[in-house]
Enzyme design. Structure first.
Site, PDB file in Angstrom:
ATOM      1  CG  HIS A  24      -0.576  -4.395   9.192  1.00 49.92           C
ATOM      2  ND1 HIS A  24      -0.999  -5.439   9.981  1.00 49.92           N
ATOM      3  CD2 HIS A  24      -1.314  -4.455   8.058  1.00 49.92           C
ATOM      4  CE1 HIS A  24      -1.952  -6.091   9.338  1.00 49.92           C
ATOM      5  NE2 HIS A  24      -2.154  -5.517   8.178  1.00 49.92           N
ATOM      6  CE  LYS A  66      -4.359  -1.466   2.036  1.00 46.69           C
ATOM      7  NZ  LYS A  66      -5.271  -1.301   3.165  1.00 46.69           N
TER       8      LYS A  66
END
Length: 300
Positions: free
Chosen positions: A272, A174
Site C-alpha cells: 500500500h 500495482k
C-alpha cells in the site's frame, strides 16, 4: 474526431508513460472520463473539455446519484475525473482546475468479510491432495494467506521470483511496483510439492514457462479460475461467507495486526502506498486502542 476523444487519448498516453499504470487502471480511467464526455456531448455539445466548469461537473455527479450508482463507484469515477483535469493543468491546457472543489460522496469504511484462523485452516484442509489439481490449489491458497498477495500478483508470480532459501517472493504489484514479501514455511512446503510432483510433469505452453501456477493446458491460470477454486473449497469446508481471493489478503492483514504486528510493516507487505489504506484492514476498536495506550504509553 471530437475534442473529447483527442484529449482522452492524450490523457491515456500520459497515464501509460508517466504513471506506468496497469491495464486495469488505464481502462478504469478511460471509462471514467468517457462517462463524463458522453454526458457533456449530450447535454452541452458545444463545450469542449477545456471549457468545462464546476457547475457542469456537479450536474454530471448528480446524474450518477440519480442512476443509483453506489457511493463507492461514484467516488472512483470522480477520482478519475479529477485526475483528468490535473493532467490538463499539468499540460498547461487550462489555467484553473474545475474539478478541484468537486466533492466525493462520504464513504463509510466497509470491511470485507474476514475469515478466522480456524476457517482458513478448514478451507486449506478441504483441498484433496489426491485430486489432479489438489497440490496446485493447496499451494495457491497457502500463498494467498501466507503473503497477502493480490490475485493478479499470485497469477503473475514467476519461478525466478520465488526465493525459497530465504523465504521471500518478489512481487510485481500495482503500478508495476516491485516489492519483496515474506512467505511462510507451510506455503513453501506445498509450493515445493506442487512444483516437484505436478508441474514438472506438465507440457507447458509456449510463453508460459516462467509462470508458477498453470492450468491443465499448461497455461497461466485466469482470475476466474481462482475465484471458482475458492468458491468450491469454501463450500466443501461448509463456510457460509462470501469469500474471494481478496478475503485471504484481508484475513492475512487482520491476523497480523491482531497478533501485534506493526501497521507500517503490514503496509509494506501489502504494497500500500498510503498507511490509511492499510488502516481499512484493521478491526481494532477504540477500547482496544485505549488499552494499548494504557499499557504501553509512559504518560497514561
Amino acid at each position: 474526431m471530437s475534442t473529447w476523444v483527442s484529449y482522452q487519448k492524450q490523457f491515456q498516453h500520459y497515464l501509460k508513460l508517466e504513471r506506468s499504470l496497469s491495464k486495469n487502471s488505464l481502462l478504469a480511467y478511460q471509462q471514467d472520463v468517457s462517462k463524463l464526455s458522453n454526458y457533456m456531448e449530450k447535454q452541452f455539445p458545444t463545450i469542449s473539455p477545456l471549457e468545462v466548469k464546476l457547475t457542469h461537473l456537479r450536474g454530471f455527479v448528480n446524474g450518477l446519484a440519480d442512476l443509483e450508482i453506489s457511493e463507492y463507484t461514484q467516488a472512483r469515477i470522480i477520482s478519475g475525473i479529477k485526475a483528468f483535469y490535473r493532467f490538463l493543468m499539468y499540460e498547461d491546457l487550462i489555467q484553473e482546475d474545475p474539478a478541484q472543489l468537486l466533492e466525493s460522496p462520504k464513504l463509510g469504511r466497509k470491511l470485507p468479510d474476514t475469515l478466522s484462523y480456524e476457517e482458513i485452516t478448514q478451507i486449506l484442509e478441504s483441498v484433496q491432495l489426491g485430486e489432479a489439481e489438489g497440490h496446485r490449489n493447496r499451494a495457491m491458497l497457502e500463498m494467498l494467506y501466507s503473503s497477502g498477495l493480490r490475485v493478479s500478483e499470485l497469477l503473475d508470480l514467476k519461478l525466478g521470483n520465488v526465493y525459497a532459501d530465504i523465504g521471500f517472493l518478489r512481487v510485481i504489484g500495482k503500478g508495476n511496483k516491485e516489492r519483496l514479501v515474506p512467505v511462510g514455511s507451510d506455503a513453501l512446503k506445498y509450493l515445493k510439492l506442487y512444483l516437484d510432483e505436478v508441474r514438472v510433469h506438465q507440457t507447458i505452453a509456449k510463453g508460459h514457462e516462467e509462470f508458477v501456477f498453470l492450468n491443465r493446458r499448461g497455461k497461466k491460470l485466469s482470475r476466474v479460475m481462482v475465484f471458482l477454486i475458492i468458491k468450491k473449497q469454501v463450500e466443501l469446508a461448509g463456510i457460509q461467507k462470501n469469500v474471494s481471493p481478496h478475503t485471504f489478503r484481508h484475513s492475512f492483514a487482520t491476523h497480523l495486526i491482531e497478533g501485534g504486528a506493526d501497521l507500517r510493516a503490514v503496509q509494506e507487505m501489502l504494497g500500500h502506498e498510503s498507511i490509511t489504506t492499510t488502516e481499512i484492514y484493521t478491526h481494532l476498536d477504540r477500547d482496544y486502542l485505549r488499552q494499548v495506550l494504557n499499557e504501553f504509553h509512559p504518560r497514561k
